[in-house]
Design an enzyme around this catalytic site. Structure first.
Site, mmCIF file in Angstrom:
data_model
loop_
_atom_site.group_PDB
_atom_site.id
_atom_site.type_symbol
_atom_site.label_atom_id
_atom_site.label_comp_id
_atom_site.label_asym_id
_atom_site.label_seq_id
_atom_site.Cartn_x
_atom_site.Cartn_y
_atom_site.Cartn_z
ATOM 1 N N SER A 150 0.711 -1.323 -0.130
ATOM 2 C CA SER A 150 0.033 0.032 -0.135
ATOM 3 C C SER A 150 1.008 1.018 -0.029
ATOM 4 O O SER A 150 2.060 1.178 0.939
ATOM 5 C CB SER A 150 -0.854 0.043 1.055
ATOM 6 O OG SER A 150 -0.303 -0.182 2.436
ATOM 7 N N GLY A 168 -5.506 1.071 5.261
ATOM 8 C CA GLY A 168 -4.642 -0.102 4.864
ATOM 9 C C GLY A 168 -5.315 -1.287 4.827
ATOM 10 O O GLY A 168 -5.081 -2.706 4.407
ATOM 11 N N ASP A 169 -5.974 -1.505 6.157
ATOM 12 C CA ASP A 169 -6.805 -2.845 6.639
ATOM 13 C C ASP A 169 -7.862 -2.925 5.801
ATOM 14 O O ASP A 169 -7.997 -4.127 5.336
ATOM 15 C CB ASP A 169 -7.214 -2.595 7.906
ATOM 16 C CG ASP A 169 -6.124 -2.192 9.078
ATOM 17 O OD1 ASP A 169 -5.081 -2.545 8.810
ATOM 18 O OD2 ASP A 169 -6.347 -1.415 10.232
#
Length: 343
Positions: A249, A280-281
């Site tokens: 990412s 990002g998760d």
């Protein structure tokens, strides 16, 4: 089916401010509380799309009780391991331009017995969930990924076990490496999203996928990566070392996926960024959800970028709904310009 292990979950309090003034009294314009931790966010994002997931985590103290209540309210199936300490409370200070300042507590100390229980419950939860979906036919995620996932080059017919986040005091640095070995032994594909020594140890076990951000990848390989080409070469080296696929990412520069079948880049514009917490998760959740449904790595990356970008447009650590994701357009480039400078 996607099962997440979060060894150091948190209660996330997000506080919105007109401007963060250091050393002065700041008055919030809004605040919210969410269940947090990387794996928890992955499960929350998947559940918000109406798909099956299971979150495994330690829980202790008043924050642990609050965590269970919040997960129930979010519709996230979960298995907890009681621990002596209390879950951590993390605070994110959010400014109108999207700037996020975070203060993270260390979390409770885990004993060897706590660690063993977390690993065992994760594997047991995966076996039970995938067995149930196969025998009852209530979910087609596992059977769908059997043919389409294999055709796309994404490994065996199985769901995913995901080890995410930092490790609390007392947890061995090899925890995620141990997870890779145990989950793979029961037929799961394994992804890891961590940093520092825990990520380096997990890489040695050869997970099917890792998802570092740029800074975490630089730390992992011990070198600055100023261009997309540098990121690609670093990821290719990790694949040669036994990692199945690397998803990096890159914040506003999108994301890159590198695997044995090549490299692809995806990006999406966010008109009004509100918070990067958990973005990002959500990207990882979108990638795994797409791979589990049979999409190839490029299309899965584009799906992940849509999920992550939709999260950036939401307050605090809120996760996107299907409508939020559908409103985002991602550009997938199978042959990206590797001379692109990052940051």
């Amino acid at each position: 089916m996607i099962v997440t292990l979060t060894p150091n979950p948190s209660i996330d309090r997000s506080i919105s401010l007109p401007q963060l003034l250091h050393g002065e009294v700041n008055r919030a314009s809004a605040s919210r509380v969410d269940p947090g931790g990387k794996g928890i966010n992955v499960s929350r994002a998947i559940a918000a799309q109406g798909s099956r997931t299971l979150a495994v985590l330690p829980a202790g103290g008043p924050e642990g009780a609050l965590m269970v209540e919040l997960l129930r309210a979010a519709g996230v199936d979960h298995l907890t391991v009681p621990v002596a300490g209390t879950l951590r409370m993390n605070v994110a200070l959010l400014e109108p331009d999207g700037t996020t300042t975070k203060v993270n507590e260390p979390g409770p100390s885990l004993t060897d017995a706590d660690v063993e229980a977390l690993l065992a419950r994760t594997v047991e939860g995966y076996v039970a969930a995938t067995s149930t979906s196969t025998s009852t036919g209530t979910s087609t995620a596992t059977s769908t990924s059997t043919s389409a996932g294999t055709a796309a080059g994404d490994g065996s017919a199985s769901g995913w076990v995901v080890g995410c986040g930092s490790l609390p005091p007392g947890a061995p640095v090899e925890l995620f490496a141990m997870l890779v070995e145990r989950a793979r032994a029961v037929g799961a594909r394994v992804a890891v999203d961590s940093s520092g020594a825990p990520l380096a140890a997990a890489v040695q076990a050869g997970p099917d996928l890792i998802k570092p951000n740029l800074e975490e990848l630089e730390e992992l390989v011990g070198a600055a990566l100023p261009t997309l080409a540098d990121v690609g070469r670093a990821a290719e080296e990790l694949v040669r070392r036994g990692v199945g696929r690397v998803v990096v990412s890159l914040g506003g520069d999108g994301a890159l996926v590198v695997g044995p079948d090549g490299t692809a880049h995806a990006s999406a514009a966010v008109a009004v960024p509100l918070s990067t917490v958990g973005a990002g998760d959500c990207l990882l959740a979108g990638v795994l959800h797409a791979l589990d449904g049979g999409l190839g790595p490029g299309d899965a990356l584009a799906a992940g970028v849509r999920w992550g970008s939709a999260a950036v447009a939401l307050p605090g650590s809120a996760v996107p709904t299907a409508a939020d994701v559908a409103a985002v357009h991602a550009v997938l480039t199978p042959d990206p310009d590797l001379t692109t400078a990052l940051r």
